[in-house]
Scaffold this active site. Structure first.
Site, PDB file in Angstrom:
ATOM      1  CG  LEU A 209       7.597   0.058  -3.478  1.00 16.09           C
ATOM      2  CD1 LEU A 209       6.965   0.279  -4.825  1.00 16.09           C
ATOM      3  CD2 LEU A 209       7.124   1.233  -2.349  1.00 16.09           C
ATOM      4  CG  ASN A 241       2.648  -5.668   1.595  1.00 19.91           C
ATOM      5  OD1 ASN A 241       3.666  -5.869   1.097  1.00 19.91           O
ATOM      6  ND2 ASN A 241       2.246  -6.171   2.530  1.00 19.91           N
ATOM      7  CB  CYS A 242       2.958  -1.997  -4.064  1.00 17.27           C
ATOM      8  SG  CYS A 242       2.518  -0.447  -3.333  1.00 17.27           S
ATOM      9  CB  VAL A 243       2.962  -7.755  -2.807  1.00 13.77           C
ATOM     10  CG1 VAL A 243       2.174  -7.773  -1.394  1.00 13.77           C
ATOM     11  CG2 VAL A 243       3.830  -9.083  -2.967  1.00 13.77           C
TER      12      VAL A 243
END
Lengths: 426, 78
Positions: A209, A241-243
């Site tokens: 992700l 993006n999951c960051v």
């Protein structure tokens, strides 16, 4: 390539029976947008809210921010290969609803989404406190994996932004800017005395992700490549993006990349902006070596005098950054790198995970570990359930009085490594 | 952690994916790992092949631990 971008200033978003753009107001029929979002069988429910600059609203967990755009003329349409047909974009005319944004909210990973405060001290740390936001909160169907949920939200957000963008196609823009990106030979002939400057943009592609898509291609599967910066303005690069929220590039950042804007501003005056290179940040050492070899090879092949390199994220991508910098410097090309720092809460730790003496010109976007207390705001759009787990948060972050003490890492865009922020130093 | 344990007189092997970072922080014995999300294995292999891979990384690390070094050394997994 030549792209004419027409900016339509948006001064408010209001719900209405009919969607339209009139006198700077974006009217939205949320029922229609709901139906559009729920075309995706993975989503169970969708909820709309409007958040305006200065309102006492906290939005969290924020996934992506997207600017409504659509093409008026020219081949293809925005977000090619993802929600519109695959076609080379970046020329013709594009209209932008400037000042408006679609903010997608959902607990995909929970701890890797961000906070956007529309008022108070937190608002000063995110650019999205200054936009009129249509906030879309997505609920997935039961049993959906995080990857399916992320893909569903990503596409639904883009579809909504595109639908809104199309409302501006027949509106006369308040301002028009023209961006010309000629072939390298033409550019060199046109400005023979000016230094040839390229831009190497590093894209987050660690997987799990942490992904970026280029014309629909997952960037981790691509070698370093080139495109026109005008293609990026038309949504050729998208965030999946999951960051950590502070230094990931949302889709909005890509659509409005300030490095590209500033290079165009100086183009033909102090420099000749003649190469746009994109590369990835993968998790195998061999990939890091290969991609940075390729970056340096392209820079050498194009015979550039100088290169700006922007990083996305932190940690092991610091190695990609240093490899790019070192290998490009070894081709006798000057580099300036743009990054941010994780120097600890007191600012005394080593800022980057990797370093090299050749990295001697650096612009920092700030220390992401800096601690801040965000006051209680009247309304929360989304949920505070993840506040203590969010990257930058900790057990005890959420005080009884509703205030939150977190590292600025938790705030969407606070240390953006394209320089799309308001942080500065005295 | 590598440096602090070595400071106490105990040799350390740093098994890590991004060996340049290990070099930067000053580890003396370094063994390259597979990838950042799965340093000590490879989920794309069959369980039998993966076991063999894991064993190779471990034996390389044990060999490195018992090898005298003059400076920072990377021990490639064969």
């Amino acid at each position: 390539m030549k792209l004419e971008v027409g900016y339509i200033q948006i001064r408010d978003i209001q719900t209405a029976d009919k969607s339209s753009v009139k006198d700077g107001i974006l009217y939205v029929n949320t029922k229609e947008l709901e139906a559009l979002a729920l075309e995706d069988e993975h989503l169970k429910a969708v909820c709309f809210d409007v958040a305006r600059p200065g309102e006492s609203i906290r939005i969290t967990p924020v996934k992506d921010v997207i600017e409504p755009r659509a093409k008026v003329e020219g081949p293809g349409d925005v977000f090619p290969g993802v929600i519109t047909k695959l076609n080379t974009v970046g020329s013709g005319k594009t209209h932008v609803l400037q000042g408006a944004a679609v903010v997608t909210v959902g607990k995909i990973v929970g701890f890797q989404e961000g906070i956007v405060d529309m008022a108070g001290i937190g608002a000063e740390y995110t650019p999205f406190s200054a936009t009129y936001n249509l906030v879309v909160d997505f609920t997935p169907k039961d049993g959906l994996t995080a990857h399916e949920y992320e893909a569903a939200i990503r596409k639904a957000g883009l579809k909504i932004a595109y639908a809104l963008g199309k409302l501006g196609v027949n509106v006369t823009p308040d301002e028009v800017k023209t961006y010309e990106y000629p072939s390298i030979m033409e550019a060199i002939k046109k400005y023979p005395g000016l230094p040839r400057v390229g831009y190497v943009q590093m894209l987050q592609s660690q997987g799990l992700l942490h992904d970026t898509y280029v014309y629909g291609v997952d960037m981790k599967q691509s070698l370093t490549t080139m495109l026109s910066p005008t293609e990026i303005m038309d949504g050729a690069i998208l965030s999946g993006n999951c960051v950590s929220a502070c230094d990931k590039n949302t889709t909005y950042h890509h659509q409005n990349n300030p490095v590209i804007e500033d290079l165009f501003e100086e183009h033909g005056k102090t420099l000749n902006f003649c190469a746009m290179i994109i590369t990835n940040e993968n998790v195998y050492l061999a990939d890091k070596e290969r991609s940075s070899d390729w970056t340096a090879k392209l820079v050498d092949y194009l015979d550039l005098d100088g290169v700006i390199i922007s990083q996305e994220g932190f940690g092991n991508p610091d190695t990609d950054l240093i490899m790019n910098c070192k290998k490009i410097e070894e081709t006798d090309t000057h580099t300036v790198i743009i990054t941010d720092e994780y120097a600890g809460r007191d600012g005394t730790s080593q800022s980057l995970a990797d370093a090299d003496p050749k990295a001697d010109a650096l612009v920092t976007a700030g220390n992401a570990n800096q601690v801040i207390t965000l006051p209680k705001l009247d309304r929360v759009i989304g949920t505070l359930d993840y506040t203590e787990k969010i990257a930058g948060g900790y057990a005890g972050s959420l005080e009884k009085d509703g205030s939150i003490t977190v590292e600025i890492q938790a705030i969407t865009g606070s240390t953006n490594e394209l320089g799309f922020s308001r942080l500065s130093a005295r | 952690m590598v440096k602090e344990i070595e400071r106490a007189g105990i040799p350390v092997v740093h098994v890590c994916t991004v060996t340049p970072i290990s070099m930067t922080v000053g580890a003396n014995r370094i063994v390259p790992a597979i990838a950042i999300p799965h340093p000590l294995g490879n989920p794309s292999l069959t369980p039998a092949d993966e076991k063999q891979l894991r064993r190779k990384i471990l034996t390389t690390a044990l060999d490195a631990l018992s090898t005298e070094v003059d400076g920072q050394t990377i021990f490639e997994v064969k």
